[in-house]
Scaffold this motif. Structure first.
Motif, PDB file in Angstrom:
ATOM      1  N   GLY A  59      -1.768  -7.883  -1.681  1.00 19.29           N
ATOM      2  CA  GLY A  59      -1.252  -6.335  -0.351  1.00 19.29           C
ATOM      3  C   GLY A  59      -0.490  -7.210   0.974  1.00 19.29           C
ATOM      4  O   GLY A  59      -0.728  -9.019   0.952  1.00 19.29           O
ATOM      5  N   ALA A  85       0.894  -0.952   0.277  1.00 20.26           N
ATOM      6  CA  ALA A  85      -0.078  -0.212   0.358  1.00 20.26           C
ATOM      7  C   ALA A  85       1.165   0.986   0.105  1.00 20.26           C
ATOM      8  O   ALA A  85       2.461   1.556   0.358  1.00 20.26           O
ATOM      9  CB  ALA A  85      -0.674   0.175   1.713  1.00 20.26           C
ATOM     10  N   LEU A 112      -9.634   6.232   2.842  1.00 25.22           N
ATOM     11  CA  LEU A 112      -9.359   4.937   1.307  1.00 25.22           C
ATOM     12  C   LEU A 112     -10.455   5.151   0.482  1.00 25.22           C
ATOM     13  O   LEU A 112     -11.791   4.807   0.883  1.00 25.22           O
ATOM     14  CB  LEU A 112      -9.319   4.126   2.745  1.00 25.22           C
ATOM     15  N   GLY A 113     -10.226   5.441  -0.087  1.00 26.13           N
ATOM     16  CA  GLY A 113     -11.205   5.252  -1.385  1.00 26.13           C
ATOM     17  C   GLY A 113     -12.352   6.627  -0.881  1.00 26.13           C
ATOM     18  O   GLY A 113     -12.039   8.099  -0.962  1.00 26.13           O
ATOM     19  N   ARG A 136      -8.925  -2.501   0.722  1.00 23.32           N
ATOM     20  CA  ARG A 136      -8.008  -1.282  -0.082  1.00 23.32           C
ATOM     21  C   ARG A 136      -7.632  -2.700  -1.382  1.00 23.32           C
ATOM     22  O   ARG A 136      -7.695  -1.353  -2.872  1.00 23.32           O
ATOM     23  CB  ARG A 136      -6.400  -1.223   0.125  1.00 23.32           C
ATOM     24  N   GLU A 141      -7.589   0.470  -4.698  1.00 19.55           N
ATOM     25  CA  GLU A 141      -7.361   1.678  -4.634  1.00 19.55           C
ATOM     26  C   GLU A 141      -5.564   0.525  -4.088  1.00 19.55           C
ATOM     27  O   GLU A 141      -5.103   0.170  -3.770  1.00 19.55           O
ATOM     28  CB  GLU A 141      -7.555   1.822  -3.184  1.00 19.55           C
ATOM     29  N   THR A 142      -4.734   1.970  -5.066  1.00 17.26           N
ATOM     30  CA  THR A 142      -3.545   1.872  -4.033  1.00 17.26           C
ATOM     31  C   THR A 142      -2.494   2.527  -3.367  1.00 17.26           C
ATOM     32  O   THR A 142      -2.106   2.470  -2.506  1.00 17.26           O
ATOM     33  CB  THR A 142      -2.429   1.977  -5.821  1.00 17.26           C
ATOM     34  N   ASN A 143      -3.734   3.325  -2.609  1.00 19.58           N
ATOM     35  CA  ASN A 143      -3.036   4.515  -1.780  1.00 19.58           C
ATOM     36  C   ASN A 143      -4.217   4.088  -0.643  1.00 19.58           C
ATOM     37  O   ASN A 143      -5.314   4.521  -0.741  1.00 19.58           O
ATOM     38  CB  ASN A 143      -3.439   6.258  -2.146  1.00 19.58           C
ATOM     39  N   ILE A 144      -3.351   4.427   0.657  1.00 19.53           N
ATOM     40  CA  ILE A 144      -4.158   5.303   1.734  1.00 19.53           C
ATOM     41  C   ILE A 144      -3.936   6.114   2.762  1.00 19.53           C
ATOM     42  O   ILE A 144      -2.476   6.695   2.148  1.00 19.53           O
ATOM     43  CB  ILE A 144      -4.031   3.948   2.657  1.00 19.53           C
ATOM     44  N   ILE A 162      -8.072  -2.827   6.833  1.00 18.96           N
ATOM     45  CA  ILE A 162      -7.759  -1.825   6.204  1.00 18.96           C
ATOM     46  C   ILE A 162      -6.994  -2.206   4.236  1.00 18.96           C
ATOM     47  O   ILE A 162      -7.020  -2.096   3.339  1.00 18.96           O
ATOM     48  CB  ILE A 162      -6.776  -0.942   6.610  1.00 18.96           C
ATOM     49  N   GLU A 163      -5.657  -3.217   4.560  1.00 21.51           N
ATOM     50  CA  GLU A 163      -5.157  -3.668   3.789  1.00 21.51           C
ATOM     51  C   GLU A 163      -5.873  -4.543   2.929  1.00 21.51           C
ATOM     52  O   GLU A 163      -6.532  -4.439   1.355  1.00 21.51           O
ATOM     53  CB  GLU A 163      -4.355  -4.290   4.279  1.00 21.51           C
TER      54      GLU A 163
END
Length: 732
Positions: A190, A158, A253-254, A228, A233-236, A224-225
């Motif tokens: 992930g 992440a 996240l998103g 994601r 999604e690629t980023n937090i 959370i991972e």
């Protein structure tokens, strides 16, 4: 002074809240647990998360844990066929699979049956497992550890974007992570931390770190991972304070925004553990395709974990339940999707402090003006309002508002201020009590204070023991000193005597010239009141001996007391006029006690008791029969007994011998034995008695002259004294 004390207490409470010691923190957390128990979340079966459970049934069917990685590869393939949106393993794969053929070939038992030229690399279970997870969005779990032989080369997937003044600086630190066996770490979509509490935490799981700081970088929590990866999604986003480093406020996240603590932890809003969350691993690995199972898995995040007790992944929640750790990750995903996340910020803590100060001011102001009772009700109303506000915040805004410190602090303020008020009031009461205690018995004052009503005329008939004690030889004493000196002497003497009566819980009725009257069993009930009266007489004897040997009696003749006790029925209460009355006793037993005290001169002994007292205390005190004597104003003669000593004397061998000889002497007096025999036994008793109590010498010296007191058939209407006679019909 009172209000200043209240303000000082409020200030001390504010300092205590800022310091926040463990008892304050613990009470706050327990209250938050109680709120969750009152209103837990409901389980929503439509939420996009399920748990594949390596349960006891799966272990029974597929064998003990750990399973071969080929079995887990088959599980991943099966979940992919069922349409899982993402798969996350809440378990560790730190070492190569021990069931891989290459690993088995290193065992001497298997090496002999395998050809040396056999290529086992393609049969490696970890490779086959890695091939399976490479085809699907799979998250691998790692666990925090203190450190290993070498740091793990973990590569988080992440991307972490920090907003604010370095919020990651305040995250929970992890020394190292468990590694992932090759090639699992390289092919996973992930990597997430499986821990639900900081390293070493074993208590109730209330908050869970969503991001972990480690030497390998920032690693998100498994929940959370998994979310994601499922969202693609690629980023937090780690959002923190703009003007202060190391303060995290929320995680993005998103389209989801999750409020966090300063350390990046989420307050978990729990629900009851529900079997609808779990799917058995044995069912997933079944060779038969199950449409119902597909409906549960398709489009959902699948967490793979265990509820088997032997695999040691059971944690305690604020609801008092013990649940698998994987279910906590599932609940975090649920509330993130729902947006039902508990919140607690510095603003909330400031409001709690304001409530504490307000309660303290209300209590102080009302108590200083109206007293403790109105202050209690005013403070109670304010406290109820604070509790109501806390509940509304929790139920409608998911805000954790602590009431324990405002309420406990307010109660502490009330208690201290009430104590301060009590001490002030008690000081005034003691001044009044000291004044009245000179005139009334302390027990009566206690009864007045306890009952809270005014004394009224009237009494109650009950059993009591009455004592009269008179100074013998008082008239010669008055001739040797002035009236002022005599009063001082009497006051000192009566103080000592009165203390002995009070020590045995007696009520001093009155001092009559050189005499004192007291009684027992009123106003306070005493089951052993005859015994206490007799013991008080013995204590008075000892106190008198100490008084006679004191310097103030030097050069004066020693004082002697004559004490009589009797038990019986009497009316005890407030007797007198409506404007002036005394708490006293009236009845025949009072007259009997007074007459027995007069008889002390006749028998030449200082303590006499009636037959009722003797029967009630027989065996507990050293007592001897002293005859049957007529009492002035009484138609029936009364048996009397002398009190020689206490329980210790009564149990001694010397007294036993004296009692035996005394009984023989009484029998001889009753039967009219020859004087020579009586005199011989009297001398024997006197010798034994003086060794126990010196006063017995005078008692036995005149006993032959009192032979009529032991022969009822020879008694007359007169008591024969050595120096004078008193007829029963004569005046006082």
């Amino acid at each position: 002074m009172f209000r200043i004390t209240g303000l000082v207490l409020i200030l001390m409470g504010c300092v205590l809240r800022v310091v926040d010691p463990y008892p304050v923190e613990a009470s706050r957390l327990i209250y938050f647990d109680y709120l969750q128990r009152l209103a837990p979340r409901d389980f929503d079966p439509d939420l996009p998360v399920r748990v594949v459970d390596v349960d006891e049934a799966s272990l029974s069917q597929l064998g003990q844990w750990p399973w071969p990685r080929t079995t887990l590869a088959r599980m991943v393939d099966r979940l992919g066929e069922y349409g899982a949106a993402a798969i996350a393993f809440d378990m560790m794969f730190a070492e190569p699979d021990r069931y891989s053929p290459a690993r088995l070939a290193s065992d001497p038992l298997f090496a002999a049956v395998l050809r040396d030229d056999t290529d086992l690399g393609s049969l490696d279970n970890d490779v086959r497992f890695g091939q399976a997870i490479a085809r699907l969005p799979v998250v691998m779990g790692v666990a925090a550890r203190l450190g290993g032989p070498s740091p793990s080369q973990l590569q988080p997937r992440a991307g972490i974007i920090e907003i604010g003044e370095n919020p990651a600086a305040g995250l929970v630190q992890v020394p190292d992570w468990t590694p992932l066996a090759p090639p699992l770490g390289d092919v996973a979509a992930g990597i997430g931390g499986v821990n639900v509490s900081p390293l070493g935490g074993l208590g109730v799981v209330r908050t869970v770190p969503l991001l972990w700081a480690s030497p390998s970088g920032i690693v998100p929590a498994l929940s959370i991972e998994a979310l994601r990866v499922a969202m693609g999604e690629t980023n937090i986003f780690a959002e923190g304070a703009m003007d202060e480093p190391g303060i995290m406020l929320s995680l993005g996240l998103g389209g989801f925004q999750v409020p966090t603590t300063e350390r990046g932890e989420i307050w978990v809003r729990y629900r009851r553990d529900d079997p609808g969350l779990y799917l058995s691993a044995a069912d997933v690995l079944s060779d038969t395709f199950d449409p119902a199972l597909q409906a549960e898995i398709s489009g959902r995040i699948i967490l793979v974990g265990t509820s088997a007790a032997g695999l040691l992944d059971i944690r305690e929640t604020p609801l008092g339940e013990s649940v698998p750790g994987v279910s906590i990750h599932a609940q975090i995903i649920e509330q993130t999707v729902l947006g039902e996340v508990l919140q607690r910020s510095d603003i909330t803590a400031a409001l709690e402090l304001i409530c504490f100060v307000s309660l303290g001011l209300i209590v102080t102001t009302v108590m200083s003006g109206a007293g403790a009772i109105p202050s209690f009700f005013a403070g109670g109303a304010a406290a109820a309002s604070v509790v109501g506000i806390s509940w509304l915040f929790f139920e409608h805004s998911s805000v954790l508002f602590d009431v324990t410190f405002p309420l406990a602090g307010g109660m502490a303020n009330f208690s201290v201020l009430a104590g301060f008020l009590f001490v002030s009031t008690e000081r005034e009461k003691r001044a009044i009590r000291r004044t009245f205690s000179h005139y009334v018995a302390p027990e009566i004052l206690d009864e007045m204070e306890a009952s809270g009503h005014e004394l009224e005329l009237g009494g109650e008939t009950q059993d009591i023991t009455v004592m009269f004690s008179d100074i013998r030889g008082f008239t010669p004493l008055t001739e040797t000193m002035s009236a002022t000196e005599l009063v001082k002497l009497l006051n000192r003497l009566f103080s000592r005597i009165g203390d002995q009566i009070l020590a045995e819980r007696g009520t001093i009725d009155k001092f009559i010239g050189d005499a004192v009257m007291a009684f027992w069993n009123a106003p306070l009930p005493l089951e052993d009141h005859p015994l206490r009266a007799a013991r008080a007489a013995l204590r008075m004897r000892e106190a008198l001996a100490a008084f006679n040997s004191s310097p103030r009696m030097r050069g004066r003749s020693p004082i002697a007391l004559a004490t009589g006790c009797a038990s019986g029925r009497a009316c005890v209460g407030n007797i007198g006029s409506r404007k002036r009355f005394n708490y006293t006793a009236v009845g025949d037993v009072v007259n009997v006690a007074a007459r027995i005290e007069h008889v002390c001169r006749h028998v030449e002994y200082d303590i006499l008791v009636s037959e009722a007292v003797f029967e009630a205390t027989k065996g507990m005190l050293a007592m001897l029969e002293a005859g049957i004597v007529p009492l002035k104003g009484k138609s029936r003669s009364e048996a009397i007994y002398i009190v020689v000593g206490d329980e210790g004397v009564a149990g001694s061998a010397a007294f036993a011998e004296l009692a035996e000889n005394h009984a023989k002497l009484i029998k001889m007096l009753r039967e009219g034995a020859p004087p020579s025999e009586i005199e011989s036994l009297v001398e024997r008793c006197a010798l034994l008695g003086c060794e126990i109590e010196p006063g017995l010498g005078r008692f036995y010296a005149i006993l032959p002259e009192r032979s009529v007191d032991f022969r009822p058939d020879a008694q007359t209407d007169e008591i024969a004294f050595r120096h004078f006679q008193i007829s029963r019909s004569a005046g006082a």
